[in-house]
Motif scaffolding. Structure first.
Motif, PDB file in Angstrom:
ATOM      1  N   TRP B  51       0.804  -1.223   0.000  1.00 44.66           N
ATOM      2  CA  TRP B  51       0.000   0.000   0.000  1.00 44.66           C
ATOM      3  C   TRP B  51       0.833   1.267   0.000  1.00 44.66           C
ATOM      4  O   TRP B  51       0.577   2.207  -0.734  1.00 44.66           O
ATOM      5  N   LYS B  52       1.837   1.251   0.829  1.00 41.01           N
ATOM      6  CA  LYS B  52       2.660   2.469   0.975  1.00 41.01           C
ATOM      7  C   LYS B  52       3.353   2.837  -0.328  1.00 41.01           C
ATOM      8  O   LYS B  52       3.555   4.005  -0.612  1.00 41.01           O
ATOM      9  N   GLN B  59      -3.828   3.847  -5.560  1.00 40.16           N
ATOM     10  CA  GLN B  59      -4.551   3.542  -4.315  1.00 40.16           C
ATOM     11  C   GLN B  59      -6.047   3.760  -4.549  1.00 40.16           C
ATOM     12  O   GLN B  59      -6.884   2.951  -4.136  1.00 40.16           O
ATOM     13  N   PHE B  60      -6.372   4.864  -5.234  1.00 36.85           N
ATOM     14  CA  PHE B  60      -7.769   5.155  -5.499  1.00 36.85           C
ATOM     15  C   PHE B  60      -8.388   4.084  -6.375  1.00 36.85           C
ATOM     16  O   PHE B  60      -9.535   3.675  -6.178  1.00 36.85           O
ATOM     17  N   GLU B  61      -7.586   3.592  -7.361  1.00 37.92           N
ATOM     18  CA  GLU B  61      -8.093   2.535  -8.237  1.00 37.92           C
ATOM     19  C   GLU B  61      -8.425   1.292  -7.446  1.00 37.92           C
ATOM     20  O   GLU B  61      -9.472   0.677  -7.636  1.00 37.92           O
ATOM     21  N   VAL B  62      -7.495   0.929  -6.556  1.00 39.41           N
ATOM     22  CA  VAL B  62      -7.734  -0.265  -5.731  1.00 39.41           C
ATOM     23  C   VAL B  62      -8.989  -0.073  -4.896  1.00 39.41           C
ATOM     24  O   VAL B  62      -9.832  -0.974  -4.765  1.00 39.41           O
ATOM     25  N   TYR B  63      -9.130   1.136  -4.371  1.00 41.16           N
ATOM     26  CA  TYR B  63     -10.302   1.402  -3.532  1.00 41.16           C
ATOM     27  C   TYR B  63     -11.587   1.251  -4.334  1.00 41.16           C
ATOM     28  O   TYR B  63     -12.553   0.618  -3.890  1.00 41.16           O
ATOM     29  N   GLN B  64     -11.586   1.816  -5.583  1.00 42.01           N
ATOM     30  CA  GLN B  64     -12.802   1.721  -6.398  1.00 42.01           C
ATOM     31  C   GLN B  64     -13.107   0.272  -6.748  1.00 42.01           C
ATOM     32  O   GLN B  64     -14.256  -0.167  -6.707  1.00 42.01           O
ATOM     33  N   GLU B  81      -9.432 -10.820  -1.023  1.00 43.07           N
ATOM     34  CA  GLU B  81     -10.231  -9.620  -1.269  1.00 43.07           C
ATOM     35  C   GLU B  81     -10.816  -9.090   0.036  1.00 43.07           C
ATOM     36  O   GLU B  81     -10.854  -7.874   0.271  1.00 43.07           O
ATOM     37  N   LYS B  82     -11.262 -10.041   0.871  1.00 44.02           N
ATOM     38  CA  LYS B  82     -11.814  -9.582   2.156  1.00 44.02           C
ATOM     39  C   LYS B  82     -10.754  -8.878   2.981  1.00 44.02           C
ATOM     40  O   LYS B  82     -10.978  -7.820   3.573  1.00 44.02           O
ATOM     41  N   LYS B  83      -9.548  -9.478   2.975  1.00 45.86           N
ATOM     42  CA  LYS B  83      -8.462  -8.852   3.757  1.00 45.86           C
ATOM     43  C   LYS B  83      -8.151  -7.472   3.200  1.00 45.86           C
ATOM     44  O   LYS B  83      -7.911  -6.514   3.948  1.00 45.86           O
ATOM     45  N   ALA B  84      -8.129  -7.397   1.859  1.00 45.06           N
ATOM     46  CA  ALA B  84      -7.813  -6.101   1.251  1.00 45.06           C
ATOM     47  C   ALA B  84      -8.874  -5.075   1.588  1.00 45.06           C
ATOM     48  O   ALA B  84      -8.565  -3.914   1.916  1.00 45.06           O
ATOM     49  N   VAL B  88      -8.103  -1.587   3.503  1.00 43.53           N
ATOM     50  CA  VAL B  88      -8.315  -0.254   2.928  1.00 43.53           C
ATOM     51  C   VAL B  88      -9.230   0.572   3.833  1.00 43.53           C
ATOM     52  O   VAL B  88      -9.020   1.771   4.020  1.00 43.53           O
ATOM     53  N   ALA B  89     -10.238  -0.111   4.411  1.00 44.71           N
ATOM     54  CA  ALA B  89     -11.191   0.662   5.215  1.00 44.71           C
ATOM     55  C   ALA B  89     -10.670   0.945   6.628  1.00 44.71           C
ATOM     56  O   ALA B  89     -10.821   2.052   7.137  1.00 44.71           O
ATOM     57  N   PHE B  90     -10.058  -0.054   7.260  1.00 39.54           N
ATOM     58  CA  PHE B  90      -9.732   0.080   8.682  1.00 39.54           C
ATOM     59  C   PHE B  90      -8.257  -0.067   9.006  1.00 39.54           C
ATOM     60  O   PHE B  90      -7.876  -0.079  10.148  1.00 39.54           O
ATOM     61  N   GLY B  91      -7.428  -0.187   8.000  1.00 40.88           N
ATOM     62  CA  GLY B  91      -6.031  -0.450   8.273  1.00 40.88           C
ATOM     63  C   GLY B  91      -5.300   0.762   8.821  1.00 40.88           C
ATOM     64  O   GLY B  91      -5.777   1.894   8.746  1.00 40.88           O
ATOM     65  N   PRO B  92      -4.109   0.524   9.350  1.00 37.41           N
ATOM     66  CA  PRO B  92      -3.333   1.620   9.942  1.00 37.41           C
ATOM     67  C   PRO B  92      -2.619   2.479   8.907  1.00 37.41           C
ATOM     68  O   PRO B  92      -1.402   2.485   8.810  1.00 37.41           O
ATOM     69  N   HIS B  93      -3.390   3.210   8.089  1.00 36.58           N
ATOM     70  CA  HIS B  93      -2.780   4.145   7.152  1.00 36.58           C
ATOM     71  C   HIS B  93      -3.651   5.393   7.108  1.00 36.58           C
ATOM     72  O   HIS B  93      -4.796   5.360   7.518  1.00 36.58           O
ATOM     73  N   GLY B  94      -3.090   6.467   6.628  1.00 32.21           N
ATOM     74  CA  GLY B  94      -3.874   7.702   6.550  1.00 32.21           C
ATOM     75  C   GLY B  94      -4.264   8.179   7.929  1.00 32.21           C
ATOM     76  O   GLY B  94      -3.429   8.292   8.823  1.00 32.21           O
ATOM     77  N   PRO B  95      -5.558   8.445   8.159  1.00 30.68           N
ATOM     78  CA  PRO B  95      -5.975   8.974   9.469  1.00 30.68           C
ATOM     79  C   PRO B  95      -5.768   7.991  10.602  1.00 30.68           C
ATOM     80  O   PRO B  95      -5.692   8.394  11.752  1.00 30.68           O
ATOM     81  N   ARG B  96      -5.678   6.668  10.259  1.00 27.11           N
ATOM     82  CA  ARG B  96      -5.491   5.698  11.337  1.00 27.11           C
ATOM     83  C   ARG B  96      -4.024   5.345  11.546  1.00 27.11           C
ATOM     84  O   ARG B  96      -3.723   4.390  12.256  1.00 27.11           O
ATOM     85  N   ALA B  97      -3.121   6.086  10.915  1.00 27.26           N
ATOM     86  CA  ALA B  97      -1.701   5.768  11.100  1.00 27.26           C
ATOM     87  C   ALA B  97      -1.348   5.968  12.559  1.00 27.26           C
ATOM     88  O   ALA B  97      -1.773   6.936  13.180  1.00 27.26           O
ATOM     89  N   PRO B  98      -0.548   5.080  13.118  1.00 21.15           N
ATOM     90  CA  PRO B  98      -0.237   5.216  14.548  1.00 21.15           C
ATOM     91  C   PRO B  98       0.587   6.478  14.799  1.00 21.15           C
ATOM     92  O   PRO B  98       1.464   6.839  14.027  1.00 21.15           O
ATOM     93  N   THR B  99       0.301   7.167  15.888  1.00 23.89           N
ATOM     94  CA  THR B  99       0.980   8.429  16.172  1.00 23.89           C
ATOM     95  C   THR B  99       2.413   8.204  16.623  1.00 23.89           C
ATOM     96  O   THR B  99       3.266   9.041  16.444  1.00 23.89           O
ATOM     97  N   MET B 100       2.657   7.062  17.248  1.00 25.79           N
ATOM     98  CA  MET B 100       4.016   6.781  17.702  1.00 25.79           C
ATOM     99  C   MET B 100       4.570   5.609  16.907  1.00 25.79           C
ATOM    100  O   MET B 100       3.955   4.555  16.878  1.00 25.79           O
ATOM    101  N   PRO B 101       5.709   5.769  16.284  1.00 25.37           N
ATOM    102  CA  PRO B 101       6.278   4.646  15.533  1.00 25.37           C
ATOM    103  C   PRO B 101       6.682   3.511  16.471  1.00 25.37           C
ATOM    104  O   PRO B 101       6.765   3.693  17.687  1.00 25.37           O
ATOM    105  N   GLU B 102       6.928   2.367  15.895  1.00 25.17           N
ATOM    106  CA  GLU B 102       7.282   1.208  16.689  1.00 25.17           C
ATOM    107  C   GLU B 102       8.548   1.456  17.483  1.00 25.17           C
ATOM    108  O   GLU B 102       9.432   2.188  17.046  1.00 25.17           O
TER     109      GLU B 102
END
Lengths: 56, 173, 253
Positions: B51-52, B59-64, B81-84, B88-102
């Motif tokens: 994804w990154k 990314q938009f294409e995959v989403y559509q 497909e279910k995992k994808a 895309v909906a709930f994974g840790p990217h964009g607004p859900r990216a973790p605030t503190m890195p590992e």
């Protein structure tokens, strides 16, 4: 079969907590009063009684 | 009476039609098996890892694509497909990216410990240049102080000069 | 090395009345007793509030955490009854605290005609006292300065930072009025075991009264920042029996 409406959980919790909180608070307060304050006052009064008797 | 007894049987179907009693619903001809006919299946295979690296348009294409897929019967989607879709909906990217890195907790702890050690070092240095303790800070002097206070009748109610005093008086060493 | 370590871990060398003391010193006057009683009365309400708030806080933390909060709706904007409760209850507690507090305050303010007056003047960095009620044959009143004993002059057992060369000698069981002022900057004449604390302002006379119930020495320290040696101008009030006081007066000449 329909179940009864589930209302009043928050109100029940509020009443429980406020009564427990204030109740335990006053209990603790009175405990302090009778186990700490009263002995201090008693000790002070006893000292002055003895002091006055010794002076006389 | 009879209505009441028949209600339990019908109620579950009304309450949860999408999940529970699907097999008994209106279209029994659709089979409940997963399908691998989708040409995009390889592209979605490990979307979490790639994804990154994808540019925004891809990314938009995959989403559509996933949106189209999800319009159909969900049971037809492959596991990938279910995992994808979930990623895309709930994974840790964009607004859900973790605030503190590992591994941040350890760094925070180490730096804090280093700061405390530095402060302690500064304190040690400053204290090492101080005058020593006063001549009154010896056990003998403190005992003399206790005697002195007794002779002056200080704190006679609950302190050094009181009857039956069992404390240490002024002695701390 | 060991000494360095011990200096590191006990860097405070206090000669406080009783080491590590966190409570009051024994009261020597009715005002000090009143203060200590008021403290305990307010402490009662403090415990009520502490336990009450702690219980409610704990209940919220335990029962309304993220995973098991039974509250479904997010935005509760008002609850009139609970708001009334948590406004009226503290008001009642404050009124209950006010009763003994005002009683002590007005008792302290009462003008009891004193038998003698001592004038206290705070200087940088010592105190000076005048007993103008007692004049000798030349018409001079008793005046003296009171400096802290320097460390080098301490005799065995004397309290460092508290003992002075000339103490304020007063008789027990007499109403004494202290009239205080400052000569240069603000000072504060304080003696905790007598419940005394009164600001010494330059250009102003403040008064307070003391009634000492027992013989003994009562120490205090200047309580208003007044310069480098603000911490080194203590007060020592020695209360003695009337006979000893009269003989002291004679000796002061």
């Amino acid at each position: 079969m329909p179940i009864a409406p589930i209302v009043g959980k928050l109100r029940k919790r509020l009443i429980t907590d406020l009564s427990m909180g204030l109740g335990l608070g006053f209990a603790g307060g009175y405990l302090f009063w009778y186990t700490v304050h009263k002995p201090i006052v008693h000790q002070r009064d006893e000292y002055y009684k003895k002091y006055d008797a010794a002076k006389a | 009476m009879s209505i009441l007894r028949s209600l339990p049987r019908t109620l579950p179907r009304v309450a949860t039609p999408a999940i529970r009693s699907y097999a008994s619903a209106a279209s029994p001809s659709i089979s409940v098996t997963s399908t691998r006919s989708n040409a995009s299946a390889p592209a979605l295979a490990n979307i979490e890892a790639s994804w990154k690296s994808l540019p925004a348009e891809e990314q938009f294409e995959v989403y559509q694509q996933l949106e189209e897929l999800q319009k159909r019967d969900w049971k037809e989607l492959s596991v990938d497909e279910k995992k994808a879709a979930y990623f895309v909906a709930f994974g840790p990217h964009g607004p859900r990216a973790p605030t503190m890195p590992e591994g941040n907790t350890q760094k925070v702890f180490l730096y804090t410990a280093a700061a405390v050690a530095a402060a302690f070092g500064l304190f040690t240095f400053a204290r090492s240049r101080a005058k020593g303790p006063a001549p009154t800070v010896t056990r003998e002097y403190q005992e003399q102080m206790t005697e002195y206070m007794r002779s002056q009748n200080q704190n006679p109610i609950s302190g050094v000069s009181s009857e039956g005093y069992k404390g240490k008086g002024m002695v701390t060493l | 090395m060991l000494e360095l370590l011990s200096r590191l871990f006990s860097p405070v060398y206090c000669d406080a009345p009783e080491p590590w003391q966190i409570g009051f010193q024994d009261a020597g006057s009715p005002i000090a007793e009143g203060i200590q009683n008021l403290h305990n009365e307010i402490f009662f309400y403090l415990i009520v509030i502490f336990v009450g708030v702690g219980w409610v806080l704990g209940s919220v933390v335990v029962n309304y955490s993220q995973d098991k909060s039974p509250i479904v709706y997010k935005y509760a904007n008002h609850g009139t009854l609970i708001e009334l409760v948590w406004t009226i209850t503290p008001a009642f507690i404050l009124i209950a605290i006010a009763f003994p507090s005002f009683k002590l305050l007005y008792l302290m303010d009462e003008v009891i005609s004193p038998s003698m007056t001592i004038k206290v003047v705070g200087h940088q960095w010592y105190w000076s006292y005048e007993y103008s009620d007692f004049v000798n044959d030349d018409g001079e009143s008793i005046e003296f300065d009171s400096y802290m004993l320097p460390e080098s002059d301490l005799e065995d057992g004397q309290l460092r930072l508290l003992d002075v060369d000339n103490r304020v000698v007063v008789p027990v069981d007499t109403h004494i009025r202290f009239v205080v002022t400052g000569a240069d900057v603000l000072h504060d004449f304080a003696c905790p075991s007598l419940g005394l604390k009164i600001d010494c302002c330059p250009g102003r006379l403040n008064q307070t009264s003391v009634f000492i119930k027992r013989e003994g020495v009562f120490y205090g320290q200047c309580s208003e920042l007044c310069g480098v040696y603000h911490g080194f101008m203590p007060i020592a009030i020695e209360a003695v029996s009337m006979e000893k006081y009269l003989s002291w007066l004679d000796s002061q000449g």
